[in-house]
Design a protein around this motif. Sequence first.
Motif, PDB file in Angstrom:
ATOM      1  N   MET A 189      29.411  70.460 -94.169  1.00  0.00           N
ATOM      2  CA  MET A 189      28.771  70.646 -92.585  1.00  0.00           C
ATOM      3  C   MET A 189      28.549  71.310 -91.971  1.00  0.00           C
ATOM      4  N   ALA A 190      27.627  71.437 -91.158  1.00  0.00           N
ATOM      5  CA  ALA A 190      27.625  72.840 -90.488  1.00  0.00           C
ATOM      6  C   ALA A 190      27.514  72.439 -89.185  1.00  0.00           C
ATOM      7  N   ASN A 191      28.159  74.091 -88.257  1.00  0.00           N
ATOM      8  CA  ASN A 191      27.644  73.076 -86.560  1.00  0.00           C
ATOM      9  C   ASN A 191      26.195  74.012 -85.920  1.00  0.00           C
ATOM     10  N   ARG A 192      26.238  73.583 -85.462  1.00  0.00           N
ATOM     11  CA  ARG A 192      24.786  73.952 -84.839  1.00  0.00           C
ATOM     12  C   ARG A 192      24.849  73.709 -83.218  1.00  0.00           C
ATOM     13  N   LEU A 193      24.871  75.136 -82.405  1.00  0.00           N
ATOM     14  CA  LEU A 193      24.608  74.999 -81.463  1.00  0.00           C
ATOM     15  C   LEU A 193      22.639  75.226 -80.239  1.00  0.00           C
ATOM     16  N   ILE A 194      22.740  74.131 -79.672  1.00  0.00           N
ATOM     17  CA  ILE A 194      21.597  74.536 -78.762  1.00  0.00           C
ATOM     18  C   ILE A 194      22.434  75.303 -77.417  1.00  0.00           C
ATOM     19  N   PRO A 200      22.922  64.416 -90.610  1.00  0.00           N
ATOM     20  CA  PRO A 200      23.361  64.000 -89.914  1.00  0.00           C
ATOM     21  C   PRO A 200      24.598  63.676 -90.243  1.00  0.00           C
ATOM     22  N   ASN A 201      25.020  64.603 -91.048  1.00  0.00           N
ATOM     23  CA  ASN A 201      27.070  64.960 -91.224  1.00  0.00           C
ATOM     24  C   ASN A 201      27.325  66.150 -90.414  1.00  0.00           C
ATOM     25  N   ALA A 243      16.678  66.292 -82.939  1.00  0.00           N
ATOM     26  CA  ALA A 243      15.839  66.332 -84.257  1.00  0.00           C
ATOM     27  C   ALA A 243      17.330  66.736 -85.140  1.00  0.00           C
ATOM     28  N   TRP A 244      17.962  67.452 -84.438  1.00  0.00           N
ATOM     29  CA  TRP A 244      18.766  68.262 -85.588  1.00  0.00           C
ATOM     30  C   TRP A 244      19.647  67.139 -86.310  1.00  0.00           C
ATOM     31  N   GLU A 245      20.221  66.180 -84.797  1.00  0.00           N
ATOM     32  CA  GLU A 245      20.778  65.083 -84.918  1.00  0.00           C
ATOM     33  C   GLU A 245      20.079  64.376 -86.309  1.00  0.00           C
TER      34      GLU A 245
END
Length: 218
Positions: free
Chosen positions: A1-6, A33-34, A27-29
């Motif tokens: 699982m990765a952490n993505r930040l906008i 999904p994980n 779009a990222w979600e």
Amino acid sequence: MANRLIICGSPRSRGRSAGLAEAVRFAWEDAFPNDRVELVRLSDVRVAPCTGCEACASNVGRDELYCIIADDMARIRRLLNACDELALVSPVYFAGAPAQLKSFLDRLQPYFYANWRAKPKRPAHLYAVGEGGDPHGFGPLVGEARSALAVAGFALETVHDWVGLVSADGALPAGADPLTGGRVHPASAYTCAGPDGTHPRAASAHSRAAAHAPGADA
């Protein structure tokens, strides 16, 4: 699982940048999904400008990212530190960043003194938004983002040029993919030319090659 930040750098809670930031989030979600996806709107938080006090330069016995200013930047730093990939969405104000985003970028100064620039770089992407029509483009915005994010341990990889493509209410063109749509270019294609040459120097060869590539505009 990765952490993505906008991070949405617009001072407006609604509009082109906010709409594109939400589209990138969805779009990222959908694509990951994980993964954990976070969105920070600078219009909804308080990030004061850097005062240049250099208290962060003397952080002995303190948090290595210490800042004397107590505001929401502390929470944003925690998200930055934890994220594996960053998307920065910004409107273009006179070819550069709006004041709210510039305050955020300047407040990355503690990372410089903590030498986070020497750590392995995490990918970052810039999404530029605007009504269009400015003949001066947005090269300064790219330079500001690239320089500040590098200090915090990110490498600006791509620039997504959505200028003139997002409607005033934040709607994207029908069928457009927020992650691949717009005009996508490597960040290295954006340079600053001055009396002593082109910067970043490593990018100048790339720009010349792109200018002479088959099908390139004359």
